[in-house]
Every structure is written in structure tokens, then in C-alpha cells.
Design an enzyme around this catalytic site. Structure first.
Site, mmCIF file in Angstrom:
data_model
loop_
_atom_site.group_PDB
_atom_site.id
_atom_site.type_symbol
_atom_site.label_atom_id
_atom_site.label_comp_id
_atom_site.label_asym_id
_atom_site.label_seq_id
_atom_site.Cartn_x
_atom_site.Cartn_y
_atom_site.Cartn_z
ATOM 1 N N CYS A 1 -14.568 -64.579 3.659
ATOM 2 C CA CYS A 1 -13.401 -64.646 4.557
ATOM 3 C C CYS A 1 -12.649 -63.327 4.522
ATOM 4 O O CYS A 1 -12.178 -62.835 5.556
ATOM 5 C CB CYS A 1 -12.477 -65.792 4.157
ATOM 6 N N GLY B 1 -29.735 -71.495 -5.171
ATOM 7 C CA GLY B 1 -29.477 -70.084 -5.491
ATOM 8 C C GLY B 1 -28.271 -69.505 -4.770
ATOM 9 O O GLY B 1 -28.136 -68.287 -4.661
ATOM 10 N N THR C 1 -24.731 -68.046 -4.325
ATOM 11 C CA THR C 1 -23.755 -67.403 -5.212
ATOM 12 C C THR C 1 -22.408 -67.190 -4.534
ATOM 13 O O THR C 1 -21.397 -67.074 -5.215
ATOM 14 C CB THR C 1 -24.280 -66.056 -5.740
ATOM 15 N N ASP D 1 -26.040 -56.797 3.979
ATOM 16 C CA ASP D 1 -25.950 -57.254 2.592
ATOM 17 C C ASP D 1 -25.761 -56.046 1.681
ATOM 18 O O ASP D 1 -26.367 -54.987 1.896
ATOM 19 C CB ASP D 1 -27.223 -58.031 2.220
ATOM 20 N N ASN E 1 -29.253 -70.348 1.451
ATOM 21 C CA ASN E 1 -29.247 -70.925 0.110
ATOM 22 C C ASN E 1 -28.067 -71.881 0.002
ATOM 23 O O ASN E 1 -26.951 -71.542 0.401
ATOM 24 C CB ASN E 1 -29.105 -69.825 -0.949
ATOM 25 N N HIS F 1 -23.675 -68.515 4.710
ATOM 26 C CA HIS F 1 -24.212 -67.269 5.275
ATOM 27 C C HIS F 1 -25.699 -67.431 5.500
ATOM 28 O O HIS F 1 -26.416 -68.029 4.702
ATOM 29 C CB HIS F 1 -23.930 -66.066 4.372
#
Ligand code: 5GP
Ligand code: ZN
Length: 120
Positions: A14, A99, A101, A37, A93, A106
Site C-alpha cells: 500500500c 510462500g 511473505t 520486483d 503465493n 500480488h
């Protein structure tokens, strides 16, 4: 107890959407933001996130307008195709075993190399 607004105030993605944390923009629409990324796993590795905070796919689909879901998926597809006519992969994920995190939904768009299967 925290509500969605508290979560959005603290959430790293955000903060990226709001421009409080810098990111490399790929595309921005009213409903979705796409950025590179920080730790790319392929020559193209773009994250596509809904502008509205949702922790994961399940929460997003439960609360989203139908168009909003389609819009995020369509943007991921467009970025993948433009990055690599030979093909690309979209990954989501969810949860510890998935997985995940960062707890703002996303879509990873991975492209630019031949990707192996299955993932780890
Ligand atoms: P997950 O494991 O939750 O599916 O993926 C989180 C992704 O977010 C990781 O690929 C990680 O490299 C990326 N990431 C984490 N923090 C940041 C950040 O501050 N900026 C950007 N651009 N990517 C981030
Ligand atoms: Zn968020």
C-alpha cells in the site's frame, strides 16, 4: 484489533501504491499498480497488485467487484505478453505454505527466460 484501514496504513505494498516507498513503475490504472520486483527471479519480474488493500487472493475475490478481479488479471496478462511473446508465467503465493511473505495480494509476472516446472 486491526481493520482494513489500519492494515493499509502499514502495508508495504500500500505504501508503494501511494508512492511513500519508491518503486519502478510498469503500469498504473485506477484499480491496479504494476512495478518491478526488488529481487527479480527472471529477466522480467513484475508484481501486479490491486490498489485497494486485500491480504491475499481469497480475501480479494470475496470482497472485490467482479470487474476488479478481471482487471488485475488482465493487466498481468498484458504485461506478460508484452515482455515475452514466447510465453510467461503468473504466480500467486497465498499463506505460509504458499510462500507468501508480503500480505497484500500480488501477481508475480515472470518472463524473459525458459521457466522450469514444478516450482519448489
Ligand atoms: P511473495 O513471497 O509474498 O509472493 O513475494 C513478495 C515479493 O515482493 C518478493 O518477490 C520480493 O522480492 C518483493 N518485494 C518485497 N519487498 C519489496 C519492495 O519493497 N519493493 C519491491 N519492488 N518488491 C518487494
Ligand atoms: Zn496493502
Amino acid at each position: 484489533m486491526s481493520d482494513a484501514r489500519d492494515e493499509a496504513a502499514e502495508c508495504i505494498f500500500c505504501r508503494i501504491v501511494r508512492g511513500e516507498i519508491p518503486s519502478q513503475e510498469v503500469a498504473r490504472t485506477a484499480e491496479a499498480y504494476a512495478f518491478r520486483d526488488l529481487n527479480p527471479q527472471a529477466p522480467t519480474h513484475v508484481l501486479v497488485v490491486p490498489v485497494r488493500h486485500a491480504a491475499n487472493l481469497g480475501d480479494f475475490v470475496a470482497a472485490a467487484e467482479r470487474d476488479e478481479v478481471g482487471h488485475v488479471l488482465a493487466l498481468a496478462s498484458q504485461i506478460g505478453r508484452e515482455a515475452s511473446p514466447g510465453g510467461y508465467r503468473v504466480v500467486i503465493n497465498e499463506g505460509v505454505d504458499g510462500g507468501q511473505t508480503v500480505h497484500h495480494l500480488h501477481l508475480h509476472v515472470l518472463a524473459g527466460r525458459a521457466l522450469t516446472w514444478p516450482p519448489g
